[in-house]
Design an enzyme around this catalytic site. Structure first.
Site, PDB file in Angstrom:
ATOM      1  N   LYS A 110      44.879 -16.178 -48.710  1.00  0.00           N
ATOM      2  CA  LYS A 110      46.043 -16.646 -49.474  1.00  0.00           C
ATOM      3  C   LYS A 110      47.020 -15.502 -49.729  1.00  0.00           C
ATOM      4  CE  LYS A 110      44.054 -20.692 -51.622  1.00  0.00           C
ATOM      5  NZ  LYS A 110      43.239 -21.185 -52.710  1.00  0.00           N
ATOM      6  N   LYS A 190      43.371 -24.552 -38.557  1.00  0.00           N
ATOM      7  CA  LYS A 190      42.879 -25.457 -39.596  1.00  0.00           C
ATOM      8  C   LYS A 190      44.056 -26.187 -40.254  1.00  0.00           C
ATOM      9  CE  LYS A 190      42.029 -24.379 -43.971  1.00  0.00           C
ATOM     10  NZ  LYS A 190      41.502 -23.895 -45.246  1.00  0.00           N
ATOM     11  N   LYS A 193      48.087 -27.269 -45.984  1.00  0.00           N
ATOM     12  CA  LYS A 193      49.454 -27.333 -46.496  1.00  0.00           C
ATOM     13  C   LYS A 193      50.156 -25.991 -46.282  1.00  0.00           C
ATOM     14  CE  LYS A 193      52.674 -28.689 -49.569  1.00  0.00           C
ATOM     15  NZ  LYS A 193      52.777 -27.677 -50.625  1.00  0.00           N
TER      16      LYS A 193
HETATM   17  P1  TYM Z   1      41.475 -28.157 -51.414  1.00  0.00           P
HETATM   18  O1  TYM Z   1      42.361 -28.881 -52.366  1.00  0.00           O
HETATM   19  O2  TYM Z   1      42.062 -27.064 -50.613  1.00  0.00           O
HETATM   20  O3  TYM Z   1      40.858 -29.189 -50.393  1.00  0.00           O
HETATM   21  C1  TYM Z   1      40.189 -30.376 -50.829  1.00  0.00           C
HETATM   22  C2  TYM Z   1      39.024 -30.661 -49.887  1.00  0.00           C
HETATM   23  O4  TYM Z   1      39.517 -30.876 -48.558  1.00  0.00           O
HETATM   24  C3  TYM Z   1      38.821 -30.033 -47.650  1.00  0.00           C
HETATM   25  N1  TYM Z   1      39.729 -29.640 -46.564  1.00  0.00           N
HETATM   26  C4  TYM Z   1      39.389 -29.656 -45.273  1.00  0.00           C
HETATM   27  N2  TYM Z   1      38.261 -30.009 -44.638  1.00  0.00           N
HETATM   28  C5  TYM Z   1      38.250 -29.926 -43.282  1.00  0.00           C
HETATM   29  N3  TYM Z   1      39.315 -29.532 -42.551  1.00  0.00           N
HETATM   30  C6  TYM Z   1      40.474 -29.166 -43.141  1.00  0.00           C
HETATM   31  N4  TYM Z   1      41.518 -28.803 -42.410  1.00  0.00           N
HETATM   32  C7  TYM Z   1      40.553 -29.218 -44.562  1.00  0.00           C
HETATM   33  N5  TYM Z   1      41.522 -28.932 -45.463  1.00  0.00           N
HETATM   34  C8  TYM Z   1      41.006 -29.199 -46.680  1.00  0.00           C
HETATM   35  C9  TYM Z   1      38.390 -28.836 -48.482  1.00  0.00           C
HETATM   36  O5  TYM Z   1      37.302 -28.160 -47.901  1.00  0.00           O
HETATM   37  C10 TYM Z   1      38.038 -29.494 -49.798  1.00  0.00           C
HETATM   38  O6  TYM Z   1      36.717 -29.986 -49.782  1.00  0.00           O
HETATM   39  N6  TYM Z   1      38.867 -25.082 -54.324  1.00  0.00           N
HETATM   40  C11 TYM Z   1      38.968 -26.450 -53.897  1.00  0.00           C
HETATM   41  C12 TYM Z   1      39.135 -27.408 -55.068  1.00  0.00           C
HETATM   42  C13 TYM Z   1      38.039 -27.308 -56.059  1.00  0.00           C
HETATM   43  C14 TYM Z   1      36.703 -27.744 -55.904  1.00  0.00           C
HETATM   44  C15 TYM Z   1      36.060 -27.445 -57.138  1.00  0.00           C
HETATM   45  C16 TYM Z   1      36.004 -28.339 -54.873  1.00  0.00           C
HETATM   46  C17 TYM Z   1      38.176 -26.785 -57.309  1.00  0.00           C
HETATM   47  N7  TYM Z   1      36.985 -26.882 -57.959  1.00  0.00           N
HETATM   48  C18 TYM Z   1      34.696 -27.751 -57.338  1.00  0.00           C
HETATM   49  C19 TYM Z   1      34.652 -28.627 -55.060  1.00  0.00           C
HETATM   50  C20 TYM Z   1      34.012 -28.346 -56.287  1.00  0.00           C
HETATM   51  C21 TYM Z   1      40.208 -26.575 -52.995  1.00  0.00           C
HETATM   52  O7  TYM Z   1      41.132 -25.837 -53.106  1.00  0.00           O
HETATM   53  O8  TYM Z   1      40.175 -27.642 -52.147  1.00  0.00           O
END
Ligand code: TYM
Length: 322
Positions: A110, A190, A193
């Protein structure tokens, strides 16, 4: 079994979120007690426009409900409605080695992409650990990019248990579906956003068509066979098409005689038809103005009923309070 996962309200849902996490999360709501939340505290590390943040939270909640989240079955809430999680995050941070966070890819990634290197961004995995541990979660469905964060969570739970009492915190397991662990974006990286390479679930037809038609392809002439390796179209099509249609497209690549424009049209149609029913549901949910807030506040109440006793248990164990 308690299942828990979260999504950041950093923009509209894309295919990566849906196939990487949400599909599994929706299936798991039938198998146990599911807790799903919108990680707005986390999004503060990248969004500093209050109106945009609130709007994103609302949009994401509607998207998730439209995709089939059943608020009667799961606890669906906004992370910041349970501020207890911040206190647990602090307690966890006191046992978090700096090196553990320094090794986290997501932070380095990031910062490399221009997100300011704040303490919040650095400590992000600790808050995520608190999210998981405060609800005594057993299983955490996520995409591969979150695997390391669940490993950090496990490490921190083990540290707390060793320091303050065995069994104090439950050790969670990540649940990652191999086939969709990393959903590729329009450029083959990947889908994310922040790479500006997403296909949204609920995009307007015009922009969606433009994005798909612009997917880069090589210059193989129409009549020749097309390479299937390193294709961006094929893995995306596999997600949204039936197995038979996918096999047809694969065979059409190998045979030749069909141009990339045709494959892109098939991809566009499959994306549109996969999400059309959800799109309809989305409109109905959006029209019911108070519905989303009612769901989220009921969810927050239930979530707090679980979070408070966990926090109390930890506070007592570490020596806080009288
Ligand atoms: P975030 O918001 O980036 O993404 C949400 C979920 O989508 C999955 N994901 C993907 N999986 C496969 N291929 C991709 N291109 C792809 N892009 C996104 C992410 O792996 C995720 O599962 N830190 C987390 C949010 C969070 C969280 C938590 C998750 C905060 N607290 C506790 C689990 C448990 C995040 O930023 O996900």
């Amino acid at each position: 079994m308690r299942i828990l996962s979260g999504l950041q309200p950093s923009g509209r849902l894309h295919l990566g979120n849906y196939f990487g996490m949400m599909e599994a999360a929706l299936r798991l709501q039938q198998e146990g007690e599911a807790f799903y939340f919108i990680a707005d505290y986390h999004s503060l590390t990248s969004i500093q426009q209050p109106d945009a943040l609130r709007q994103n939270v609302r949009d994401l909640a509607i998207d998730f409900l439209a995709c089939g989240l059943d608020p009667e079955r799961c606890v669906f809430f906004r992370q910041s409605d349970v501020p207890e999680v911040c206190e647990l995050s602090w307690i966890l941070s006191t046992v978090t080695p700096m090196g553990l966070l320094e090794r986290c890819h997501s932070y380095k990634d990031k910062v490399a992409r221009g997100i300011p290197a704040s303490h919040g961004l650095f400590a992000y995995p600790v808050l995520m650990a608190a999210d998981i541990l405060i609800y005594d979660a057993d299983v955490v469905p996520v995409g591969r990019d979150q695997k390391q964060h669940v490993e950090v969570t496990r490490d921190l739970a083990i540290k707390i248990n060793e320091a303050f009492g065995e069994g104090l915190l439950k050790i969670p397991e990540p649940r990652i579906r191999e086939e969709t662990a990393v959903v590729p974006g329009l450029d083959g990286q990947k889908m994310s956003k922040s790479y500006n390479n997403t296909i949204g679930l609920f995009e307007d037809p015009g922009p969606l068509k433009k994005k798909i038609m612009r997917i880069p392809t090589d210059s193989t002439p129409v009549e020749d066979p097309k390479p299937t390796e390193n294709s961006i179209i094929l893995p995306l099509y596999q997600l949204v098409a039936s197995e038979a249609d996918y096999q047809t497209m694969l065979a059409d690549h190998q045979r030749g005689g069909i141009g990339y424009g045709d494959f892109k049209k098939r991809l566009l149609e499959a994306v549109t038809s996969t999400f059309a029913p959800m799109q309809e549901r989305r409109q109905a949910i959006e029209a019911d103005t108070g519905y989303v807030e009612r769901v989220l506040s009921k969810g927050a109440e239930k979530a707090r009923q679980v979070a408070r006793p966990t926090l109390e248990r930890i506070r007592r164990a570490v020596g806080l309070g009288a």
